[in-house]
Design a protein around this motif. Structure first.
Motif, PDB file in Angstrom:
ATOM      1  N   LEU A 149     109.890  48.890 137.910  1.00  0.00           N
ATOM      2  CA  LEU A 149     109.224  48.369 136.806  1.00  0.00           C
ATOM      3  C   LEU A 149     109.015  49.512 135.641  1.00  0.00           C
ATOM      4  O   LEU A 149     108.354  49.058 134.866  1.00  0.00           O
ATOM      5  CB  LEU A 149     107.677  48.172 137.424  1.00  0.00           C
ATOM      6  CG  LEU A 149     107.490  47.151 138.479  1.00  0.00           C
ATOM      7  CD1 LEU A 149     106.065  46.702 139.178  1.00  0.00           C
ATOM      8  CD2 LEU A 149     107.964  45.692 137.916  1.00  0.00           C
ATOM      9  N   GLY A 150     109.418  50.663 135.845  1.00  0.00           N
ATOM     10  CA  GLY A 150     109.231  51.741 135.033  1.00  0.00           C
ATOM     11  C   GLY A 150     109.908  51.249 133.672  1.00  0.00           C
ATOM     12  O   GLY A 150     109.269  51.358 132.461  1.00  0.00           O
ATOM     13  N   PRO A 151     111.009  50.679 133.450  1.00  0.00           N
ATOM     14  CA  PRO A 151     111.485  50.485 132.319  1.00  0.00           C
ATOM     15  C   PRO A 151     110.713  49.105 131.521  1.00  0.00           C
ATOM     16  O   PRO A 151     110.599  49.096 130.224  1.00  0.00           O
ATOM     17  CB  PRO A 151     112.578  49.645 132.477  1.00  0.00           C
ATOM     18  CG  PRO A 151     113.401  50.322 133.804  1.00  0.00           C
ATOM     19  CD  PRO A 151     111.886  50.526 134.688  1.00  0.00           C
ATOM     20  N   THR A 152     109.776  48.376 132.139  1.00  0.00           N
ATOM     21  CA  THR A 152     109.201  47.426 131.594  1.00  0.00           C
ATOM     22  C   THR A 152     107.730  47.481 131.639  1.00  0.00           C
ATOM     23  O   THR A 152     106.921  46.713 130.840  1.00  0.00           O
ATOM     24  CB  THR A 152     109.297  45.982 132.299  1.00  0.00           C
ATOM     25  OG1 THR A 152     108.965  46.047 133.867  1.00  0.00           O
ATOM     26  CG2 THR A 152     110.741  45.664 132.522  1.00  0.00           C
ATOM     27  N   TRP A 153     107.312  48.620 132.157  1.00  0.00           N
ATOM     28  CA  TRP A 153     105.658  48.949 132.175  1.00  0.00           C
ATOM     29  C   TRP A 153     105.597  50.332 131.422  1.00  0.00           C
ATOM     30  O   TRP A 153     105.882  51.217 131.844  1.00  0.00           O
ATOM     31  CB  TRP A 153     105.212  49.123 133.631  1.00  0.00           C
ATOM     32  CG  TRP A 153     105.074  47.898 134.337  1.00  0.00           C
ATOM     33  CD1 TRP A 153     105.602  46.672 134.044  1.00  0.00           C
ATOM     34  CD2 TRP A 153     104.229  47.819 135.341  1.00  0.00           C
ATOM     35  NE1 TRP A 153     104.850  45.874 134.890  1.00  0.00           N
ATOM     36  CE2 TRP A 153     103.973  46.607 135.674  1.00  0.00           C
ATOM     37  CE3 TRP A 153     103.354  48.896 136.131  1.00  0.00           C
ATOM     38  CZ2 TRP A 153     103.345  46.061 136.947  1.00  0.00           C
ATOM     39  CZ3 TRP A 153     102.713  48.273 137.397  1.00  0.00           C
ATOM     40  CH2 TRP A 153     102.789  46.869 137.598  1.00  0.00           C
ATOM     41  N   PRO A 154     105.096  50.448 130.205  1.00  0.00           N
ATOM     42  CA  PRO A 154     104.568  51.445 129.524  1.00  0.00           C
ATOM     43  C   PRO A 154     103.977  52.322 130.475  1.00  0.00           C
ATOM     44  O   PRO A 154     103.309  51.858 131.228  1.00  0.00           O
ATOM     45  CB  PRO A 154     103.799  50.681 128.224  1.00  0.00           C
ATOM     46  CG  PRO A 154     104.067  49.753 128.083  1.00  0.00           C
ATOM     47  CD  PRO A 154     104.448  49.182 129.563  1.00  0.00           C
ATOM     48  N   TRP A 155     103.736  53.581 129.999  1.00  0.00           N
ATOM     49  CA  TRP A 155     102.902  54.687 130.826  1.00  0.00           C
ATOM     50  C   TRP A 155     101.618  53.962 131.132  1.00  0.00           C
ATOM     51  O   TRP A 155     101.116  54.145 132.085  1.00  0.00           O
ATOM     52  CB  TRP A 155     102.900  56.013 130.147  1.00  0.00           C
ATOM     53  CG  TRP A 155     102.591  56.954 131.136  1.00  0.00           C
ATOM     54  CD1 TRP A 155     101.301  57.738 130.952  1.00  0.00           C
ATOM     55  CD2 TRP A 155     103.112  57.703 132.386  1.00  0.00           C
ATOM     56  NE1 TRP A 155     101.236  58.560 131.762  1.00  0.00           N
ATOM     57  CE2 TRP A 155     102.108  58.561 132.704  1.00  0.00           C
ATOM     58  CE3 TRP A 155     104.130  57.311 133.083  1.00  0.00           C
ATOM     59  CZ2 TRP A 155     102.155  59.153 133.966  1.00  0.00           C
ATOM     60  CZ3 TRP A 155     104.238  57.871 134.373  1.00  0.00           C
ATOM     61  CH2 TRP A 155     103.361  58.761 134.889  1.00  0.00           C
ATOM     62  N   ILE A 156     101.010  53.727 129.975  1.00  0.00           N
ATOM     63  CA  ILE A 156      99.344  53.559 129.832  1.00  0.00           C
ATOM     64  C   ILE A 156      98.954  52.124 129.775  1.00  0.00           C
ATOM     65  O   ILE A 156      98.313  51.427 130.907  1.00  0.00           O
ATOM     66  CB  ILE A 156      98.831  54.384 128.898  1.00  0.00           C
ATOM     67  CG1 ILE A 156      98.616  55.805 128.888  1.00  0.00           C
ATOM     68  CG2 ILE A 156      97.118  53.837 128.707  1.00  0.00           C
ATOM     69  CD1 ILE A 156      98.350  56.577 127.747  1.00  0.00           C
ATOM     70  N   ASP A 157      99.718  51.289 129.210  1.00  0.00           N
ATOM     71  CA  ASP A 157      99.248  49.906 128.881  1.00  0.00           C
ATOM     72  C   ASP A 157      99.318  48.945 130.344  1.00  0.00           C
ATOM     73  O   ASP A 157      98.494  48.248 130.186  1.00  0.00           O
ATOM     74  CB  ASP A 157     100.085  49.266 127.748  1.00  0.00           C
ATOM     75  CG  ASP A 157      99.972  49.898 126.495  1.00  0.00           C
ATOM     76  OD1 ASP A 157      98.701  50.636 126.274  1.00  0.00           O
ATOM     77  OD2 ASP A 157     100.598  49.663 125.459  1.00  0.00           O
ATOM     78  N   ARG A 158     100.169  49.158 130.906  1.00  0.00           N
ATOM     79  CA  ARG A 158     100.453  48.283 132.053  1.00  0.00           C
ATOM     80  C   ARG A 158     100.305  49.145 133.475  1.00  0.00           C
ATOM     81  O   ARG A 158     100.208  48.512 134.482  1.00  0.00           O
ATOM     82  CB  ARG A 158     101.965  47.368 132.122  1.00  0.00           C
ATOM     83  CG  ARG A 158     101.842  46.463 131.223  1.00  0.00           C
ATOM     84  CD  ARG A 158     101.158  45.191 131.297  1.00  0.00           C
ATOM     85  NE  ARG A 158     101.462  44.748 132.506  1.00  0.00           N
ATOM     86  CZ  ARG A 158     101.975  43.734 132.812  1.00  0.00           C
ATOM     87  NH1 ARG A 158     102.518  42.922 131.829  1.00  0.00           N
ATOM     88  NH2 ARG A 158     102.341  43.068 134.133  1.00  0.00           N
ATOM     89  N   GLY A 159      99.970  50.355 133.335  1.00  0.00           N
ATOM     90  CA  GLY A 159      99.771  51.068 134.807  1.00  0.00           C
ATOM     91  C   GLY A 159     101.037  51.328 135.439  1.00  0.00           C
ATOM     92  O   GLY A 159     100.683  51.685 136.771  1.00  0.00           O
ATOM     93  N   ILE A 160     101.971  51.836 135.056  1.00  0.00           N
ATOM     94  CA  ILE A 160     103.046  52.214 136.023  1.00  0.00           C
ATOM     95  C   ILE A 160     102.669  53.772 136.747  1.00  0.00           C
ATOM     96  O   ILE A 160     103.254  54.193 137.371  1.00  0.00           O
ATOM     97  CB  ILE A 160     104.477  52.532 134.975  1.00  0.00           C
ATOM     98  CG1 ILE A 160     105.532  52.764 135.740  1.00  0.00           C
ATOM     99  CG2 ILE A 160     104.297  53.749 134.051  1.00  0.00           C
ATOM    100  CD1 ILE A 160     105.852  51.832 136.846  1.00  0.00           C
ATOM    101  N   GLU A 161     101.732  54.404 135.988  1.00  0.00           N
ATOM    102  CA  GLU A 161     101.168  55.668 136.365  1.00  0.00           C
ATOM    103  C   GLU A 161     100.637  55.518 137.819  1.00  0.00           C
ATOM    104  O   GLU A 161     100.615  56.376 138.646  1.00  0.00           O
ATOM    105  CB  GLU A 161     100.248  56.405 135.617  1.00  0.00           C
ATOM    106  CG  GLU A 161      98.959  55.671 135.426  1.00  0.00           C
ATOM    107  CD  GLU A 161      98.869  54.886 134.106  1.00  0.00           C
ATOM    108  OE1 GLU A 161      97.806  54.261 133.658  1.00  0.00           O
ATOM    109  OE2 GLU A 161      99.949  54.430 133.735  1.00  0.00           O
ATOM    110  N   TYR A 162     100.068  54.458 138.068  1.00  0.00           N
ATOM    111  CA  TYR A 162      99.647  53.921 139.236  1.00  0.00           C
ATOM    112  C   TYR A 162     100.588  54.163 140.689  1.00  0.00           C
ATOM    113  O   TYR A 162     100.314  54.870 141.516  1.00  0.00           O
ATOM    114  CB  TYR A 162      98.914  52.537 139.472  1.00  0.00           C
ATOM    115  CG  TYR A 162      98.085  52.220 140.643  1.00  0.00           C
ATOM    116  CD1 TYR A 162      97.133  52.575 140.959  1.00  0.00           C
ATOM    117  CD2 TYR A 162      98.704  51.288 141.594  1.00  0.00           C
ATOM    118  CE1 TYR A 162      96.299  52.337 142.078  1.00  0.00           C
ATOM    119  CE2 TYR A 162      98.406  50.740 142.922  1.00  0.00           C
ATOM    120  CZ  TYR A 162      96.957  51.434 143.093  1.00  0.00           C
ATOM    121  OH  TYR A 162      96.135  50.978 144.288  1.00  0.00           O
ATOM    122  N   PRO A 163     101.839  53.453 140.433  1.00  0.00           N
ATOM    123  CA  PRO A 163     102.606  53.636 141.494  1.00  0.00           C
ATOM    124  C   PRO A 163     103.136  54.895 141.695  1.00  0.00           C
ATOM    125  O   PRO A 163     103.684  55.545 142.545  1.00  0.00           O
ATOM    126  CB  PRO A 163     103.750  52.526 141.563  1.00  0.00           C
ATOM    127  CG  PRO A 163     103.678  52.135 139.900  1.00  0.00           C
ATOM    128  CD  PRO A 163     102.278  52.301 139.672  1.00  0.00           C
TER     129      PRO A 163
END
Length: 151
Positions: free
Chosen positions: A109-123
């Protein structure tokens, strides 16, 4: 290392194992709450069908065979593994498997989830926490410790 306030040393020695048990159990609760909706067919957050979403990723992003079976295994890891972490049973093995799962999610999901807006920092955070639990083990207040065995 010298503490800034040496008088707090007894408090730290007493509280650290409790804080670690709380961290491990809290992580287990979070994972359990992600796995149960998949197993029970319930909505979770903004996902109407979290199991279908998992199967979609497995089939269309990972291109793995038997996505339904793998989706079920993921849900079982989250639900049963979460319960095991709460109890502190099989902690190293369960946490290592969860680290692999979270790293896979972050990669997919990293390429499609920005760092803040969609929560890639969670995983990413969950992968780091899983790795920490896998290397540290169950801790003092856990069934692994009470049974005198750890994987």
């Amino acid at each position: 290392m010298t503490l800034l306030i040496p008088a707090l040393a007894p408090l730290y020695r007493f509280a650290e194992p409790l804080a670690y048990a709380l961290l491990r159990a809290g992580f287990g609760v979070i994972m359990l709450t992600h796995g149960l909706p998949k197993l029970l067919g319930n909505a979770h957050g903004s996902m109407a069908d979290p199991m279908a979403a998992s199967i979609y990723l497995i089939e269309n992003r990972l291109h793995l065979p038997q996505p339904d079976l793998i989706g079920l295994l993921v849900a079982l890891l989250e639900a049963v593994g979460g319960l095991l972490l709460i109890l502190g049973l099989g902690t190293r093995l369960v946490a290592a498997m969860m680290a692999v799962q979270m790293l896979t999610i972050a990669y997919l999901l990293g390429p499609t989830w920005p760092w803040i807006d969609r929560g890639i920092e969670y995983p990413v955070l969950m992968a780091l926490l899983s790795a920490y639990l896998a290397f540290r083990g169950a801790g003092r207040y856990a069934l692994d410790n009470a049974l005198g065995k750890e994987l």
